[in-house]
Design a protein around this motif. Sequence first.
Motif, PDB file in Angstrom:
ATOM      1  N   ASP A   1      36.441  -4.686 -64.344  1.00 18.46           N
ATOM      2  CA  ASP A   1      37.754  -4.327 -64.875  1.00 18.46           C
ATOM      3  C   ASP A   1      38.207  -2.961 -64.385  1.00 18.46           C
ATOM      4  N   GLN A   2      37.284  -2.173 -63.834  1.00 19.17           N
ATOM      5  CA  GLN A   2      37.628  -0.844 -63.337  1.00 19.17           C
ATOM      6  C   GLN A   2      38.135  -0.873 -61.896  1.00 19.17           C
ATOM      7  N   LEU A   3      38.088  -2.043 -61.252  1.00 18.56           N
ATOM      8  CA  LEU A   3      38.557  -2.156 -59.874  1.00 18.56           C
ATOM      9  C   LEU A   3      40.078  -2.192 -59.838  1.00 18.56           C
ATOM     10  N   SER A   4      40.682  -1.216 -59.185  1.00 18.71           N
ATOM     11  CA  SER A   4      42.134  -1.198 -59.013  1.00 18.71           C
ATOM     12  C   SER A   4      42.511  -1.934 -57.736  1.00 18.71           C
ATOM     13  N   SER A   5      43.792  -2.191 -57.549  1.00 11.64           N
ATOM     14  CA  SER A   5      44.256  -2.858 -56.329  1.00 11.64           C
ATOM     15  C   SER A   5      43.933  -2.030 -55.098  1.00 11.64           C
ATOM     16  N   ASP A   6      44.091  -0.708 -55.189  1.00 12.45           N
ATOM     17  CA  ASP A   6      43.777   0.158 -54.044  1.00 12.45           C
ATOM     18  C   ASP A   6      42.295   0.072 -53.691  1.00 12.45           C
ATOM     19  N   THR A   7      41.439   0.051 -54.715  1.00  8.75           N
ATOM     20  CA  THR A   7      40.005  -0.049 -54.465  1.00  8.75           C
ATOM     21  C   THR A   7      39.654  -1.387 -53.822  1.00  8.75           C
ATOM     22  N   VAL A   8      40.278  -2.445 -54.276  1.00  6.80           N
ATOM     23  CA  VAL A   8      40.028  -3.771 -53.693  1.00  6.80           C
ATOM     24  C   VAL A   8      40.391  -3.779 -52.213  1.00  6.80           C
ATOM     25  N   LEU A   9      41.521  -3.183 -51.859  1.00  4.46           N
ATOM     26  CA  LEU A   9      41.968  -3.201 -50.462  1.00  4.46           C
ATOM     27  C   LEU A   9      41.032  -2.411 -49.556  1.00  4.46           C
ATOM     28  N   THR A  10      40.319  -1.430 -50.102  1.00  2.36           N
ATOM     29  CA  THR A  10      39.370  -0.691 -49.265  1.00  2.36           C
ATOM     30  C   THR A  10      38.160  -1.548 -48.896  1.00  2.36           C
ATOM     31  N   LEU A  11      37.969  -2.673 -49.594  1.00  2.00           N
ATOM     32  CA  LEU A  11      36.867  -3.575 -49.250  1.00  2.00           C
ATOM     33  C   LEU A  11      37.190  -4.457 -48.059  1.00  2.00           C
ATOM     34  N   ALA A  12      38.465  -4.505 -47.662  1.00  3.86           N
ATOM     35  CA  ALA A  12      38.883  -5.381 -46.564  1.00  3.86           C
ATOM     36  C   ALA A  12      38.208  -4.982 -45.257  1.00  3.86           C
ATOM     37  N   PRO A  13      37.706  -5.940 -44.470  1.00  4.31           N
ATOM     38  CA  PRO A  13      37.056  -5.601 -43.195  1.00  4.31           C
ATOM     39  C   PRO A  13      38.010  -5.055 -42.158  1.00  4.31           C
ATOM     40  N   ASP A  14      39.318  -5.343 -42.287  1.00  6.27           N
ATOM     41  CA  ASP A  14      40.316  -4.804 -41.356  1.00  6.27           C
ATOM     42  C   ASP A  14      41.682  -4.875 -42.023  1.00  6.27           C
ATOM     43  N   SER A  15      42.663  -4.260 -41.360  1.00  3.60           N
ATOM     44  CA  SER A  15      44.002  -4.192 -41.947  1.00  3.60           C
ATOM     45  C   SER A  15      44.669  -5.556 -42.047  1.00  3.60           C
ATOM     46  N   SER A  16      44.392  -6.448 -41.086  1.00  2.00           N
ATOM     47  CA  SER A  16      45.005  -7.774 -41.131  1.00  2.00           C
ATOM     48  C   SER A  16      44.515  -8.573 -42.337  1.00  2.00           C
ATOM     49  N   SER A  17      43.239  -8.422 -42.677  1.00  2.98           N
ATOM     50  CA  SER A  17      42.716  -9.109 -43.865  1.00  2.98           C
ATOM     51  C   SER A  17      43.366  -8.574 -45.132  1.00  2.98           C
ATOM     52  N   ALA A  18      43.589  -7.249 -45.179  1.00  6.30           N
ATOM     53  CA  ALA A  18      44.227  -6.648 -46.349  1.00  6.30           C
ATOM     54  C   ALA A  18      45.650  -7.180 -46.527  1.00  6.30           C
ATOM     55  N   LYS A  19      46.415  -7.269 -45.420  1.00  2.13           N
ATOM     56  CA  LYS A  19      47.786  -7.768 -45.506  1.00  2.13           C
ATOM     57  C   LYS A  19      47.817  -9.233 -45.923  1.00  2.13           C
ATOM     58  N   ALA A  20      46.903 -10.036 -45.347  1.00  2.00           N
ATOM     59  CA  ALA A  20      46.863 -11.452 -45.698  1.00  2.00           C
ATOM     60  C   ALA A  20      46.489 -11.645 -47.164  1.00  2.00           C
ATOM     61  N   ALA A  21      45.577 -10.798 -47.667  1.00  5.12           N
ATOM     62  CA  ALA A  21      45.170 -10.913 -49.065  1.00  5.12           C
ATOM     63  C   ALA A  21      46.325 -10.607 -50.010  1.00  5.12           C
ATOM     64  N   GLN A  22      47.152  -9.628 -49.654  1.00  2.00           N
ATOM     65  CA  GLN A  22      48.296  -9.289 -50.501  1.00  2.00           C
ATOM     66  C   GLN A  22      49.287 -10.442 -50.595  1.00  2.00           C
ATOM     67  N   LYS A  23      49.411 -11.195 -49.502  1.00  3.23           N
ATOM     68  CA  LYS A  23      50.299 -12.368 -49.536  1.00  3.23           C
ATOM     69  C   LYS A  23      49.723 -13.481 -50.408  1.00  3.23           C
ATOM     70  N   LEU A  24      48.379 -13.521 -50.492  1.00  2.00           N
ATOM     71  CA  LEU A  24      47.746 -14.570 -51.294  1.00  2.00           C
ATOM     72  C   LEU A  24      47.658 -14.219 -52.783  1.00  2.00           C
TER      73      LEU A  24
END
Length: 448
Positions: free
Chosen positions: A6-29
Amino acid sequence: MASPIDQLSSDTVLTLAPDSSSAKAAQKLARPAQWPTLARDGEVLWGECQGSGAHPYLVGVDARSAEIASKCSCPSRKFPCKHALGLLLLHAAGAGTWSGSPPPADLAKWLDGRVARAEKAASPPSDVPADPAAQARAQQKTQAARDRKRTSGLEDLELWLSDLVREGLQAARARPYGDWDRQAARLVDAQLGGVARLVRQIPALLHDESGEALTAHLGQLWLLTQGWRVRDTLSSVEHADLLTALGTPLDRASLPPATPQVWQTLGSVQEEDGRLTVRRTWLLGEQQQLALLMDFAPLGQALPAPLAPDRPFTAAVAYAPSAVPQRAILQGEVMAAAAPLPQPGGTLTELQASYAAALALNPWLERIGAFVGPAYLTLDPPQLCDVAGHAVPLHARVEQGDLWNLLARAETQVQTYFGEWDGQSFLPVGAIPVDAATAESTEAGVPA
């Protein structure tokens, strides 16, 4: 007390992305309409994400430890994939309707397997060599053969470096790239992978008009050849640093058990190095000490599950022997902890002094981790500035878009930055706002 997931914020989640394209695709999903099923079972999230096919992808996220792992039925080789990131983003945003259902059989089997592997890793080995003396003799024979190969390879390198310096910079610039690759290949054959990597870096330094970077780099290679000649006179930690620079893998089993304590992930850097993907993860301990975890995977294959940034955990962290201890490994189980650790500040003057002191102890040290703050970033030129008016350039890996993102997160306020310093440039890894009292006392040093 809030659950770790529950302490994971959206910004923290995006830092787990292996690359920027994965982060953008995840936001769309991260839209509930694409998820016919969303469920949570303790620290495990799972769901079904409707893709372009007839059947939705089954996605699971295991956050029962500080190492957040994921599994998805999609064909992606990225970890975490966009679907796992999308599931985490939905949970962080509190979007969608979540049930309390246990995961289906496929995910339950994967989760049970993770528990079994963690228990096996935490238990001491039970195998006892049948003949320790014979095993020791075999190891000595293998080591002697390896040393002979290394001696031959470093003697050839010494002659090659002498010819390179004698011919001069202009002649080196005229060499075809195949020359550097062939020399590096010979070093790999001599089991000197770390030296081969340094040779492959030479072409990138040839076009510096001053020649200073090339001279320093060649000096580092020459020092390796001389260090090997006098290896028997070195202290244990100096010998360990020499072997590391030559490319000797870390013998994890030889590290003594460490005492568990609280650590916090400061961030990570992922890059390609030859045929490998390398991830460097920096940790801060409860005694304000830094530790560097290294993960490797062949290109196209997944790295181990990452540690969540800014998330404290309790674990035993054992340091590799070195005159400047940084490299470390996790031993045993990683347990989530509640309270975050205070993070220190620092000036750029202290950064330079720390690096010089570390380099005096280990001349092959490539980088150190350091806190600088209160500090701020500038765009033109891209650099990190402290409130005393000193500045250092940012690393070439910091692209313009990344710099704008860092500036936007700072919201015009000074911050404490943690990053890597290689003696030439600073690579930001993470940042935290400076508390209001400190910011007010240093505001006069920051340009409007």
